[in-house]
Design a protein around this motif. Structure first.
Motif, mmCIF file in Angstrom:
data_model
loop_
_atom_site.group_PDB
_atom_site.id
_atom_site.type_symbol
_atom_site.label_atom_id
_atom_site.label_comp_id
_atom_site.label_asym_id
_atom_site.label_seq_id
_atom_site.Cartn_x
_atom_site.Cartn_y
_atom_site.Cartn_z
ATOM 1 N N ALA A 103 -85.727 -86.921 -52.962
ATOM 2 C CA ALA A 103 -86.120 -86.061 -51.848
ATOM 3 C C ALA A 103 -87.453 -86.514 -51.273
ATOM 4 O O ALA A 103 -88.344 -86.980 -51.985
ATOM 5 N N LYS A 104 -87.584 -86.376 -49.967
ATOM 6 C CA LYS A 104 -88.807 -86.726 -49.262
ATOM 7 C C LYS A 104 -89.792 -85.568 -49.371
ATOM 8 O O LYS A 104 -89.409 -84.407 -49.204
ATOM 9 N N VAL A 105 -91.046 -85.863 -49.666
ATOM 10 C CA VAL A 105 -92.047 -84.810 -49.830
ATOM 11 C C VAL A 105 -93.275 -85.142 -49.009
ATOM 12 O O VAL A 105 -93.497 -86.297 -48.606
ATOM 13 N N SER A 106 -94.060 -84.127 -48.760
ATOM 14 C CA SER A 106 -95.376 -84.282 -48.154
ATOM 15 C C SER A 106 -96.380 -83.521 -48.993
ATOM 16 O O SER A 106 -96.030 -82.560 -49.682
ATOM 17 N N ILE A 107 -97.630 -83.976 -48.924
ATOM 18 C CA ILE A 107 -98.689 -83.364 -49.727
ATOM 19 C C ILE A 107 -99.729 -82.810 -48.764
ATOM 20 O O ILE A 107 -100.561 -83.558 -48.238
ATOM 21 N N PRO A 108 -99.663 -81.528 -48.440
ATOM 22 C CA PRO A 108 -100.605 -80.954 -47.475
ATOM 23 C C PRO A 108 -102.058 -81.162 -47.860
ATOM 24 O O PRO A 108 -102.903 -81.329 -46.998
ATOM 25 N N ALA A 109 -102.341 -81.176 -49.145
ATOM 26 C CA ALA A 109 -103.735 -81.353 -49.575
ATOM 27 C C ALA A 109 -104.248 -82.720 -49.162
ATOM 28 O O ALA A 109 -105.382 -82.868 -48.693
ATOM 29 N N ASP A 110 -103.417 -83.769 -49.302
ATOM 30 C CA ASP A 110 -103.828 -85.109 -48.887
ATOM 31 C C ASP A 110 -104.003 -85.184 -47.383
ATOM 32 O O ASP A 110 -104.931 -85.802 -46.865
ATOM 33 N N THR A 111 -103.090 -84.539 -46.625
ATOM 34 C CA THR A 111 -103.189 -84.542 -45.170
ATOM 35 C C THR A 111 -104.467 -83.853 -44.703
ATOM 36 O O THR A 111 -105.175 -84.349 -43.832
ATOM 37 N N ALA A 112 -104.764 -82.717 -45.323
ATOM 38 C CA ALA A 112 -105.985 -82.001 -44.960
ATOM 39 C C ALA A 112 -107.220 -82.827 -45.288
ATOM 40 O O ALA A 112 -108.195 -82.867 -44.532
ATOM 41 N N HIS A 113 -107.174 -83.528 -46.429
ATOM 42 C CA HIS A 113 -108.315 -84.348 -46.829
ATOM 43 C C HIS A 113 -108.509 -85.510 -45.856
ATOM 44 O O HIS A 113 -109.622 -85.826 -45.436
ATOM 45 N N GLY A 162 -89.939 -93.320 -32.338
ATOM 46 C CA GLY A 162 -89.721 -91.951 -31.900
ATOM 47 C C GLY A 162 -90.327 -90.964 -32.850
ATOM 48 O O GLY A 162 -90.961 -91.314 -33.834
ATOM 49 N N MET A 163 -90.128 -89.685 -32.603
ATOM 50 C CA MET A 163 -90.661 -88.618 -33.444
ATOM 51 C C MET A 163 -89.896 -88.559 -34.754
ATOM 52 O O MET A 163 -88.669 -88.635 -34.764
ATOM 53 N N ALA A 164 -90.657 -88.396 -35.857
ATOM 54 C CA ALA A 164 -90.026 -88.326 -37.174
ATOM 55 C C ALA A 164 -89.355 -86.980 -37.352
ATOM 56 O O ALA A 164 -89.817 -85.954 -36.859
ATOM 57 N N ASP A 165 -88.291 -86.967 -38.094
ATOM 58 C CA ASP A 165 -87.553 -85.735 -38.389
ATOM 59 C C ASP A 165 -88.112 -85.118 -39.651
ATOM 60 O O ASP A 165 -87.920 -85.657 -40.748
ATOM 61 N N ASN A 166 -88.868 -83.979 -39.519
ATOM 62 C CA ASN A 166 -89.520 -83.343 -40.665
ATOM 63 C C ASN A 166 -88.672 -82.247 -41.273
ATOM 64 O O ASN A 166 -89.139 -81.510 -42.135
ATOM 65 N N SER A 167 -87.471 -82.095 -40.843
ATOM 66 C CA SER A 167 -86.661 -80.986 -41.331
ATOM 67 C C SER A 167 -86.307 -81.142 -42.803
ATOM 68 O O SER A 167 -86.064 -80.162 -43.485
ATOM 69 N N ASN A 168 -86.273 -82.372 -43.335
ATOM 70 C CA ASN A 168 -85.892 -82.613 -44.728
ATOM 71 C C ASN A 168 -87.085 -82.964 -45.597
ATOM 72 O O ASN A 168 -86.907 -83.441 -46.720
ATOM 73 N N VAL A 169 -88.303 -82.798 -45.127
ATOM 74 C CA VAL A 169 -89.511 -83.095 -45.895
ATOM 75 C C VAL A 169 -90.016 -81.809 -46.533
ATOM 76 O O VAL A 169 -90.220 -80.804 -45.847
ATOM 77 N N THR A 170 -90.216 -81.827 -47.850
ATOM 78 C CA THR A 170 -90.645 -80.637 -48.595
ATOM 79 C C THR A 170 -92.127 -80.754 -48.932
ATOM 80 O O THR A 170 -92.536 -81.725 -49.595
#
Length: 437
Positions: free
Chosen positions: A406-416, A72-80
């Motif tokens: 805490a769960k994190v995301s790295i926008p720079a990696d995603t953009a790359h 299913g769709m991941a819950d991004n509400s707790n990802v910083t």
């Protein structure tokens, strides 16, 4: 019977019309039509929303959509979202930042050494002059006349001395022959010595007169820039006049007097003794731009008890004259350089109840709070003595809402990654088009 009933109905209808009864109003029918239209429009909007609304199924099958383990769709509400950097090895310069003032090595107040009128001025205000260039001329004619008089007196007294020496030689010869008295010969010796003293005095007077003539020609003692002149052509000046004629400032090279706190004196003195000289950069008053680079060789002999600092003199070539006398600068004194140390940006270092720590991004995209020991630091980076290793990714921005785990995301990696995918797709399309052609 039927005809009578119909006639009665016609009378009743006529009586109703005559009584002023109107037909049913048309406004009610118009309102009903508008209500029907509104209901139809609302139904159409509901159908369109139901058809066009993105559902979970469509989102799951959209390329690049994050999914959870169940598909299913991941819950991004707790990802910083955060910014990270990699711990690297490099060199760390140990720089002492202090304050300083630009001070000329030579600053000369040009004063007259003779008295007289200024006949001419040979420089322009602000002009750069060289050592020996003539700046001003004081009327030399009275001093040239005095020089001539002194030379004449010297010539006369020299002639008398020569005659006395000849007489003395004659008397010395006669006394050996017992042809004159010893007193006469002795007196002649004294006469020669007296005239020798007179000639020496005359020679000193000639030298003094020559110096006075030379002093009439005011020359530059060093290379430098001439300031605003105090007196113009035609003014009468006296020897040693207060304020002088102008100020000559040496611009190349130039020095900066910087203050070293006594707590850093031991390290600075040790490095200066071992290396012989230290590199220093002069930054502007805002401490934003490097103006010039020079060296420090001289350390003052005592600490100023009023300020608790010891002075050092830094020398700069100043070929472009970007350093100006009495200018305030921020010297950056390079004391030492640490090689092959772990470095992280300053904004990665956080302070907690137990000391300094960093947030390290784990492979599962969670963060851990890692205590570290820090070493030397400047405005950009910090040395890490222990706690992390080379290659670790530490969070530099977005730490305000982080907690351990805490769960994190790295926008720079995603953009790359997205850019790489788009580039690959474009390359594939181009190759397909080329094969098709």
């Amino acid at each position: 019977m039927d005809d009578q009933t119909a006639e009665q109905n016609d009378r009743l209808n006529s009586s109703h019309l005559n009584a002023g009864d109107a037909p049913p109003p048309k406004k009610k029918k118009g309102a009903l039509r508008w209500i029907v239209r509104i209901i139809v429009v609302l139904i159409i909007l509901l159908i369109a929303f139901a058809v066009l609304r993105p559902n979970k199924h469509n989102f799951q099958h959209r390329p690049g959509a994050p999914t959870n383990n169940a598909g299913g769709m991941a819950d991004n509400s707790n990802v910083t979202p955060v910014a990270v950097t990699t711990v690297r090895r490099g060199d760390m310069p140990i720089v002492l930042q202090t304050t300083g003032t630009v001070v000329p090595i030579t600053n000369v107040t040009i004063t007259p050494r003779v008295t007289g009128h200024i006949l001419d001025v040979y420089y322009q205000e602000g002009q750069f002059v060289h050592k020996g260039d003539e700046l001003e001329l004081i009327d030399p004619r009275p001093y040239e006349a005095a020089l001539g008089q002194a030379r004449g007196t010297l010539a006369a007294d020299t002639a008398q001395l020569e005659r006395a020496r000849v007489d003395n030689a004659r008397y010395q010869k006669l006394i050996r022959q017992n042809s004159t008295s010893a007193m006469t010969a002795r007196d002649q010796e004294f006469t020669v010595q007296q005239l020798e003293g007179t000639v020496a005095l005359d020679q000193a007077n000639v030298r003094t007169a020559e110096l006075n003539v030379m002093y009439c020609h005011i020359t530059a003692p060093v290379d430098g820039r001439v300031g605003i002149r105090v007196l113009d052509k035609g003014n009468y000046v006296s020897a040693g006049q207060s304020g002088g004629l102008t100020i000559l400032t040496q611009m190349q090279p130039i020095s900066v007097i910087l203050a070293v706190p006594q707590r850093s004196l031991g390290h600075v003195a040790e490095r200066l003794h071992s290396a012989g000289q230290l590199t220093v950069e002069a930054w502007d008053s805002d401490n934003l731009r490097n103006i010039a680079t020079g060296t420090v060789k001289a350390l003052d002999s005592q600490i100023d008890t009023a300020t608790g600092v010891v002075r050092m003199r830094a020398i700069f070539d100043n070929q472009d004259e970007r350093l100006f006398p009495n200018q305030f600068v921020n010297p950056h004194l390079l004391i030492d350089t640490q090689h092959d140390v772990l470095l992280v940006p300053d904004n990665a270092i956080q302070t907690g109840p137990n000391g300094q720590f960093v947030y390290v991004v784990q492979p599962d995209m969670t963060v851990s709070e890692t205590p570290v020991q820090i070493g030397a630091a400047d405005i950009n980076q910090t040395v890490i003595l222990s706690g992390v290793k080379e290659g670790d990714r530490v969070v530099t921005d977005g730490v305000n809402h982080l907690r351990p785990g805490a769960k994190v995301s790295i926008p720079a990696d995603t953009a790359h990654t997205k850019a790489g995918a788009e580039a690959g797709s474009t390359a594939g399309t181009s190759a397909h088009t080329h094969r098709h052609n």
